[in-house]
Design an enzyme around this catalytic site. Structure first.
Site, PDB file in Angstrom:
ATOM      1  CE  LYS A   1     -29.377  -8.344 -19.601  1.00 28.63           C
ATOM      2  NZ  LYS A   1     -29.237  -7.040 -20.228  1.00 28.63           N
TER       3      LYS A   1
ATOM      4  CB  SER B   1     -22.901  -4.579 -26.654  1.00 30.53           C
ATOM      5  OG  SER B   1     -24.203  -4.010 -26.540  1.00 30.53           O
TER       6      SER B   1
ATOM      7  N   GLY C   1     -27.248  -4.044 -24.167  1.00 25.68           N
ATOM      8  CA  GLY C   1     -28.306  -4.420 -25.096  1.00 25.68           C
ATOM      9  C   GLY C   1     -28.442  -3.494 -26.293  1.00 25.68           C
TER      10      GLY C   1
ATOM     11  CG  HIS D   1     -28.302  -5.867 -14.389  1.00 23.63           C
ATOM     12  ND1 HIS D   1     -29.103  -5.110 -15.219  1.00 23.63           N
ATOM     13  CD2 HIS D   1     -27.387  -6.468 -15.180  1.00 23.63           C
ATOM     14  CE1 HIS D   1     -28.677  -5.268 -16.468  1.00 23.63           C
ATOM     15  NE2 HIS D   1     -27.637  -6.084 -16.470  1.00 23.63           N
TER      16      HIS D   1
ATOM     17  CG  ASN E   1     -27.941 -10.903 -16.656  1.00 19.96           C
ATOM     18  OD1 ASN E   1     -28.901 -11.583 -16.305  1.00 19.96           O
ATOM     19  ND2 ASN E   1     -27.945  -9.576 -16.604  1.00 19.96           N
TER      20      ASN E   1
ATOM     21  CD  GLU F   1     -23.424  -5.403 -16.868  1.00 16.55           C
ATOM     22  OE1 GLU F   1     -23.252  -6.302 -17.698  1.00 16.55           O
ATOM     23  OE2 GLU F   1     -24.482  -5.241 -16.249  1.00 16.55           O
TER      24      GLU F   1
ATOM     25  CD  GLU G   1     -31.436  -5.105 -18.068  1.00 15.31           C
ATOM     26  OE1 GLU G   1     -31.698  -6.238 -17.619  1.00 15.31           O
ATOM     27  OE2 GLU G   1     -30.784  -4.926 -19.116  1.00 15.31           O
TER      28      GLU G   1
HETATM   29  P1  PGA Z   1     -25.788  -7.269 -23.088  1.00 13.89           P
HETATM   30  O1  PGA Z   1     -26.185  -7.228 -21.512  1.00 13.89           O
HETATM   31  O2  PGA Z   1     -24.575  -8.144 -23.193  1.00 13.89           O
HETATM   32  O3  PGA Z   1     -26.981  -7.843 -23.761  1.00 13.89           O
HETATM   33  O4  PGA Z   1     -25.495  -5.856 -23.483  1.00 13.89           O
HETATM   34  C1  PGA Z   1     -25.205  -7.193 -20.524  1.00 13.89           C
HETATM   35  C2  PGA Z   1     -25.843  -7.156 -19.167  1.00 13.89           C
HETATM   36  O5  PGA Z   1     -26.881  -6.498 -18.997  1.00 13.89           O
HETATM   37  O6  PGA Z   1     -25.339  -7.778 -18.210  1.00 13.89           O
END
Ligand code: PGA
Length: 254
Positions: A14, A215, A176, A98, A12, A170, A100
């Protein structure tokens, strides 16, 4: 007995990577993992790079995913993209729900459900994201929250449609932040999701990949994916470099 599932690793991106940067990245990915078998791989670039990336990946085994999609086929929905547009641009999958999107853009279980249904109707694989916040985990509400999100996202789907869905667990506190769920924490939730999927769809549950996200890095990917119900990863930060994403994809084969 659980059926053997093909692991699925998705990147992803983003809001990262211009078209030029995206092409450089997928060029390197193609060399490293473009013909790897035994694992399904997808990258989710920003909308502007989907078409050029799909073109650059033609003939490789790496698929392209959208990061979101609207449920209507067309209309006055400024800023939105339809499933048909994603398919035409070369995408085969789409991330929906997601955290976010839920946190910053008002996504609800109901809109996630609409997006997932529209994706299935268009022949796209929906990657449905679920996960609890730190506050919810600390209040021992993880399984309740994730259960509600899974039920909401999959409401009304037939067993045949469920078989085409990918779930991504997740935990919001792990996205993140550099703070990954332990393999045992991930397995606990993945196992609970599998049990719920079995309730909803019977034996198709054994064929549905459940990715872990939050992460994921080359250093922790193998241990996470070695868990019986962790069938791959949804990778954010570490998917932006060919070396780290390539290493995570290779870890899925172990
Ligand atoms: P990250 O994000 O690996 O940077 O923690 C994962 C995601 O949001 O899909």
């Amino acid at each position: 007995m659980a059926a053997k599932r093909t692991p699925f690793v998705a990147g992803n991106w983003k809001m990262h990577r211009t078209v030029a940067e995206a092409l450089e990245l997928v060029g390197a990915l193609r060399d490293r993992i473009g013909s790897m078998e035994g694992v399904r791989v997808a990258v989710a670039p920003p909308f502007t790079a989907i078409h050029p990336v799909a073109q650059a990946l033609r003939g490789s085994r790496i698929e392209v995913a959208g990061q979101n999609v609207h449920w209507e086929k067309q209309g006055a929905f400024t800023g939105e993209i339809s499933c048909g547009m994603l398919v035409e641009a070369g995408a085969t999958c789409v991330i929906v729900g997601h955290s976010e999107r839920r946190q910053y853009f008002g996504e609800t279980d109901e809109t996630v459900n609409r997006r997932a249904r529209a994706a299935l109707e268009a022949g796209l694989t929906p990657i449905v994201c679920v996960g609890e916040t730190l506050e919810e985990r600390e209040a021992n509400r993880t399984l309740e929250v994730v259960g509600r999100q899974v039920r909401g996202a999959l409401a009304g789907l037939s067993a045949g449609d469920l078989a085409k869905v990918v779930i991504a667990y997740e935990p919001v506190w792990a996205i993140g932040t550099g703070r990954t769920a332990t393999a045992a924490q991930a397995q606990e939730v993945h196992g609970a999701i599998r049990a719920l999927l079995r309730e909803l769809g019977g034996e198709v549950a054994d064929r549905m990949p459940i990715q872990y996200g939050g992460s994921v890095k080359p250093e922790n990917a193998a241990e996470l994916m070695a868990q019986p119900d962790v069938d791959g990863a949804l990778v954010g930060g570490a998917s932006l470099q060919a070396d780290s994403f390539g290493a995570i994809v290779k870890a899925a084969l172990q």
